[in-house]
Design a protein around this motif. Structure first.
Motif, short mmCIF file in Angstrom:
data_model
loop_
_atom_site.label_atom_id
_atom_site.label_comp_id
_atom_site.label_asym_id
_atom_site.label_seq_id
_atom_site.Cartn_x
_atom_site.Cartn_y
_atom_site.Cartn_z
N PHE A 32 -78.89 -37.64 71.95
CA PHE A 32 -79.28 -37.04 73.22
C PHE A 32 -78.86 -35.58 73.23
O PHE A 32 -77.68 -35.26 73.01
N GLY A 33 -79.81 -34.70 73.44
CA GLY A 33 -79.51 -33.27 73.43
C GLY A 33 -79.01 -32.77 72.09
O GLY A 33 -78.22 -31.82 72.04
N GLY A 34 -79.42 -33.42 71.01
CA GLY A 34 -79.03 -32.99 69.67
C GLY A 34 -77.72 -33.57 69.19
O GLY A 34 -77.28 -33.25 68.08
N ARG A 35 -77.07 -34.45 69.98
CA ARG A 35 -75.79 -35.04 69.59
C ARG A 35 -75.93 -36.55 69.51
O ARG A 35 -76.44 -37.20 70.44
N LYS A 45 -68.65 -40.13 65.53
CA LYS A 45 -67.47 -39.28 65.50
C LYS A 45 -67.90 -37.83 65.74
O LYS A 45 -68.84 -37.33 65.14
N ASP A 46 -67.23 -37.18 66.67
CA ASP A 46 -67.58 -35.83 67.11
C ASP A 46 -68.96 -35.76 67.75
O ASP A 46 -69.57 -34.70 67.85
N GLY A 47 -69.48 -36.94 68.16
CA GLY A 47 -70.79 -36.98 68.82
C GLY A 47 -70.65 -36.97 70.33
O GLY A 47 -69.66 -36.49 70.89
N LEU A 48 -71.66 -37.50 71.00
CA LEU A 48 -71.71 -37.49 72.46
C LEU A 48 -71.01 -38.74 73.00
O LEU A 48 -71.44 -39.87 72.71
#
Length: 345
Positions: free
Chosen positions: A74-77, A82-85
Motif C-alpha cells: 500500500f503506497g509503495g510499502r 520488515k521495515d514495511g507498512l
C-alpha cells in the motif's frame, strides 16, 4: 500516478475436514493466486458470482484474515514486512464499508460515538473526535444535531449506511473498500448513496475498491472492472472496453444476464448453464471450461494466464481465445466476437 494498492500472488485456502478422525480432506480455494493493481484516484469494480471470493479478498486486503501467501503493498510499502507498512498505518489509510449496515454498528453506541470511535483509538482527543464526527455526518447528508444522539435501531437502512461511510472517513483514509455497500438498499436510496460516494471521492481525493453483484451499478461508478471466477481473476480492464467488448466468455455471460429496462427485451435461452465446479481441489486447466461453449482440449490441458498489464488502459483476460499463441482454434478472438459469429450462423 503511482499505484495505491499492489497485490501479488495472494492466496487463501480454507481446510475441509471429514471422516471419523476429522482429518483434512481438501482445501477450498477461496482466493487462488490473485494479482492486480489499484491506481490512485480510480474506482476498481469487482464482480462475479456468489462464492467467487470477492468478500474474502476484501478481508484479506484489510488483514481481517491472514493470507496463506502473497504480498500486499500500500503506497509503495509492503504490508507486514520488515521495515514495511505496519497494520495500524494500513488501517488508518485503508477503511472498509461492509454490506450489512446494521450489524456493522454497535447497537449500544449513539451514531456520533460510533463515528468518533476510530479517531479516539488512534489518539485523537475526545473533543476533536466529536467535532470530526459531527462534520462527517453533515458531509454524508445527516444533520449531526438530529442524528448524532440516535442509536442504530432508530435509523433506516440508507441512514445506517451513510453512518458507516462517515465512520470509514473518520480517519481521513486514502482508500475505501466498499463490499456490497448498496446491495441491501432500495433503488431510490441506492442512487442517493452512489451519488454521495462519487461526491465524497472528489471532495476527499479517495480511491475505491467497489465490490458488487449489480453490473449496472458497477458500470456507473467504476473506472476499471475486475471479473472473478472461482477464486481467480479472469478479466480486467477499463469499464467501457469490458462492457462493450468482453474478452472472456464468463464476462460475456454475466453481461447477458443483466435485466433490461425494455419489457419486450426478454432472455429466451439462459446465457450461462450449469454450476461452478467444486472449489475443493479444482481440476487442472481452465476452471470455466465445464460451462464454456468454446472449450477445447487445450482448455483442459493448460490453465490460461491472465497476461500482463502496463497501465489503466490495459485489457487482459485469462482465456486461451484471447491469446493468439495458445493453439485454440479461435485464438486471437474475443468472446464478444466469437458470440457474434455464432449468432450470425
Amino acid at each position: 500516478m503511482p499505484p495505491m494498492l499492489v497485490v501479488k500472488n495472494l492466496k487463501k485456502y480454507f481446510p475441509v475436514k471429514g471422516g471419523l478422525l476429522n482429518r483434512k480432506v481438501g482445501n477450498v480455494h477461496a482466493v487462488d493466486d490473485i494479482s492486480f493493481t489499484v491506481f490512485k484516484g480510480e474506482t476498481l469494480g469487482v464482480v462475479g458470482e456468489s462464492g467467487c471470493g470477492k468478500s474474502t479478498l476484501a478481508r484479506l486486503l484489510m488483514y481481517l484474515m491472514q493470507p496463506d501467501s502473497g504480498e500486499v503493498a500500500f503506497g509503495g510499502r509492503a504490508v507486514g514486512a520488515k521495515d514495511g507498512l505496519p497494520l495500524r498505518d494500513l488501517r488508518r489509510n485503508l477503511q472498509m464499508v461492509f454490506q450489512d449496515s446494521y450489524s456493522s454498528l454497535n447497537p449500544r453506541l449513539p451514531v456520533e460515538a460510533s463515528v468518533a470511535y476510530g479517531p479516539r483509538v488512534h489518539g485523537t482527543s475526545a473533543a476533536k473526535a466529536r467535532e470530526t464526527a459531527r462534520g462527517l455526518l453533515g458531509k454524508v447528508g445527516l444533520r449531526p444535531e438530529l442524528f448524532g444522539p440516535r442509536y442504530p435501531h432508530e435509523l433506516s437502512g440508507g441512514q445506517k449506511q451513510r453512518v458507516n461511510i462517515a465512520r470509514a472517513l473518520a480517519l481521513a483514509p486514502k482508500m475505501l473498500i466498499l463490499d456490497e455497500a448498496v446491495s441491501a438498499l432500495d433503488k431510490s436510496v441506492e442512487a442517493q448513496v452512489l451519488n454521495l460516494l462519487r461526491q465524497l471521492k472528489r471532495e476527499f481525493d479517495l480511491t475505491y475498491l467497489f465490490i458488487s453483484h449489480d453490473l449496472n451499478v458497477v458500470q456507473y461508478i467504476s473506472d476499471r472492472v475486475m471479473v472473478m471466477y472461482l477464486g481467480q481473476v479472469v478479466e480486467m480492464g477499463p469499464v467501457d472496453q469490458i462492457y462493450n467488448g468482453p474478452k472472456h466468455p464468463y464476462t460475456a455471460a454475466l453481461l447477458k444476464s443483466r435485466l433490461a429496462m425494455d419489457p419486450d427485451d426478454k432472455i429466451v435461452t439462459p446465457p450461462l448453464t450449469g454450476d461452478p465446479p467444486n472449489p475443493i481441489n479444482p481440476a487442472p486447466g481452465c476452471r470455466f471450461r465445464s460451462r464454456c461453449q468454446f472449450a477445447e482440449a487445450i482448455c483442459e490441458a493448460k490453465a490460461p494466464a491472465l497476461g500482463a498489464w502496463a497501465n489503466r488502459a490495459s485489457h487482459v483476460a485469462a482465456c486461451h481465445m484471447a491469446d493468439p499463441q495458445s493453439g485454440h482454434t479461435r485464438a486471437g478472438t474475443s468472446a464478444h466476437d466469437a458470440l457474434a459469429e455464432e449468432a450470425a450462423r
